[in-house]
Design a protein around this motif. Structure first.
Motif, PDB file in Angstrom:
ATOM      1  N   GLY A  21      34.298 -23.480  28.625  1.00  0.00           N
ATOM      2  CA  GLY A  21      33.935 -22.786  29.850  1.00  0.00           C
ATOM      3  C   GLY A  21      33.721 -21.306  29.617  1.00  0.00           C
ATOM      4  O   GLY A  21      32.799 -20.687  30.188  1.00  0.00           O
ATOM      5  N   GLN A  22      34.551 -20.709  28.769  1.00  0.00           N
ATOM      6  CA  GLN A  22      34.399 -19.289  28.442  1.00  0.00           C
ATOM      7  C   GLN A  22      33.074 -19.036  27.738  1.00  0.00           C
ATOM      8  O   GLN A  22      32.376 -18.051  28.030  1.00  0.00           O
ATOM      9  N   ALA A  24      30.291 -20.853  27.885  1.00  0.00           N
ATOM     10  CA  ALA A  24      29.162 -21.065  28.796  1.00  0.00           C
ATOM     11  C   ALA A  24      28.987 -19.884  29.743  1.00  0.00           C
ATOM     12  O   ALA A  24      27.871 -19.373  29.924  1.00  0.00           O
ATOM     13  N   THR A  25      30.084 -19.448  30.351  1.00  0.00           N
ATOM     14  CA  THR A  25      29.986 -18.344  31.305  1.00  0.00           C
ATOM     15  C   THR A  25      29.755 -17.013  30.604  1.00  0.00           C
ATOM     16  O   THR A  25      28.988 -16.166  31.083  1.00  0.00           O
ATOM     17  N   GLY A  26      30.404 -16.818  29.451  1.00  0.00           N
ATOM     18  CA  GLY A  26      30.226 -15.571  28.712  1.00  0.00           C
ATOM     19  C   GLY A  26      28.808 -15.417  28.199  1.00  0.00           C
ATOM     20  O   GLY A  26      28.243 -14.315  28.218  1.00  0.00           O
ATOM     21  N   ASN A  28      26.142 -16.611  29.563  1.00  0.00           N
ATOM     22  CA  ASN A  28      25.301 -16.289  30.713  1.00  0.00           C
ATOM     23  C   ASN A  28      25.433 -14.811  31.098  1.00  0.00           C
ATOM     24  O   ASN A  28      24.424 -14.121  31.321  1.00  0.00           O
ATOM     25  N   VAL A  29      26.657 -14.321  31.154  1.00  0.00           N
ATOM     26  CA  VAL A  29      26.889 -12.923  31.523  1.00  0.00           C
ATOM     27  C   VAL A  29      26.276 -11.978  30.497  1.00  0.00           C
ATOM     28  O   VAL A  29      25.600 -11.000  30.851  1.00  0.00           O
ATOM     29  N   HIS A  30      26.511 -12.262  29.218  1.00  0.00           N
ATOM     30  CA  HIS A  30      26.022 -11.372  28.161  1.00  0.00           C
ATOM     31  C   HIS A  30      24.498 -11.375  28.102  1.00  0.00           C
ATOM     32  O   HIS A  30      23.869 -10.312  27.935  1.00  0.00           O
ATOM     33  N   GLN A  32      22.436 -11.977  30.561  1.00  0.00           N
ATOM     34  CA  GLN A  32      21.928 -11.244  31.723  1.00  0.00           C
ATOM     35  C   GLN A  32      21.912  -9.743  31.441  1.00  0.00           C
ATOM     36  O   GLN A  32      20.963  -9.037  31.792  1.00  0.00           O
ATOM     37  N   TYR A  47      25.739 -16.250  20.086  1.00  0.00           N
ATOM     38  CA  TYR A  47      26.728 -15.691  21.000  1.00  0.00           C
ATOM     39  C   TYR A  47      28.152 -15.896  20.490  1.00  0.00           C
ATOM     40  O   TYR A  47      28.991 -14.988  20.572  1.00  0.00           O
TER      41      TYR A  47
END
Length: 212
Positions: A21-22, A24-26, A28-30, A32, A47
């Motif tokens: 989960g970290q 996948a979300t990280g 996406n944030v990075h 962006q 990543y």
């Protein structure tokens, strides 16, 4: 298998789940952030090797290993009256329980091996902390370099980053929370109970009872 190792298997599964989960979300944030600054987004493996992921991961791991290592060491000599997390105040109340079974080989070997084995838990946590701290430092520096480059500033050297408030803020915000969590467990087990949990005193135990 499950009955003998259920606790470790569930904890391992949760660790893998939340690392996924970290990631996948990280990612996406990075990405962006990179896109907003006109940079190409990273793929998954790039990543995972990036400073953004390494720093965030080992920043947390270092605090966990520091917490557990210090807790192991502090509970050797310090006591908390009434806490299930403390050894009894009176040494006479302590009973060392050793079940039947093969003795670990360092104990059979004796000498230095036995001495090291007698402190191996703290040594292991200390080593894990140092490894995690080092990886956090490198990952945080790499992430800081990317951030500074995105806004057109001169990236810091590794030593400059290591001595910066930014790096130590990342560590201290986690360290303080870990010790607060341990303090909460130590104090709350004086007054509160959880039936059948080894972290709790028996439900009928008086508040003044120290240890489990």
């Amino acid at each position: 298998m499950w009955r003998r190792n259920g606790l470790s298997l569930v904890l391992l599964g949760l660790t893998v789940l939340f690392i996924g989960g970290q990631i996948a979300t990280g990612l996406n944030v990075h990405n962006q952030d990179l896109i907003e600054h006109g940079q190409a987004p990273l793929d998954l493996w790039s990543y995972v090797a990036s400073g953004h992921f390494i720093s965030a991961t080992f920043e947390n791991w270092e605090s966990e290993f520091l917490q557990m290592g210090m807790y192991v060491l502090l509970t050797v000599s310090l006591r908390q009256h009434g806490s299930a997390e403390s050894r009894p105040l009176d040494p006479a109340q302590e009973e060392e329980r050793v079940e039947a079974g093969p003795t670990p080989w360092p104990v059979r070997r004796g000498g230095l091996w036995k001495t090291l084995y007698g402190h191996s838990l703290a040594i292991a946590f200390g080593a894990l902390f140092l490894i995690s701290f080092s990886l956090h430092a490198v990952g945080s520096w790499r992430a800081e370099r990317v951030e500074q480059q995105l806004i057109g500033k001169q990236p810091p050297s590794f030593l400059e980053h290591l001595g910066s408030s930014t790096f130590w803020f990342e560590s201290m915000q986690n360290w303080q929370s870990e010790f607060l969590a341990v303090l909460s467990l130590v104090v709350l087990t004086i007054f509160l109970r959880q039936k059948d949990s080894p972290q709790s005193k028996p439900v009928q135990a008086p508040h003044a009872q120290t240890g489990d």
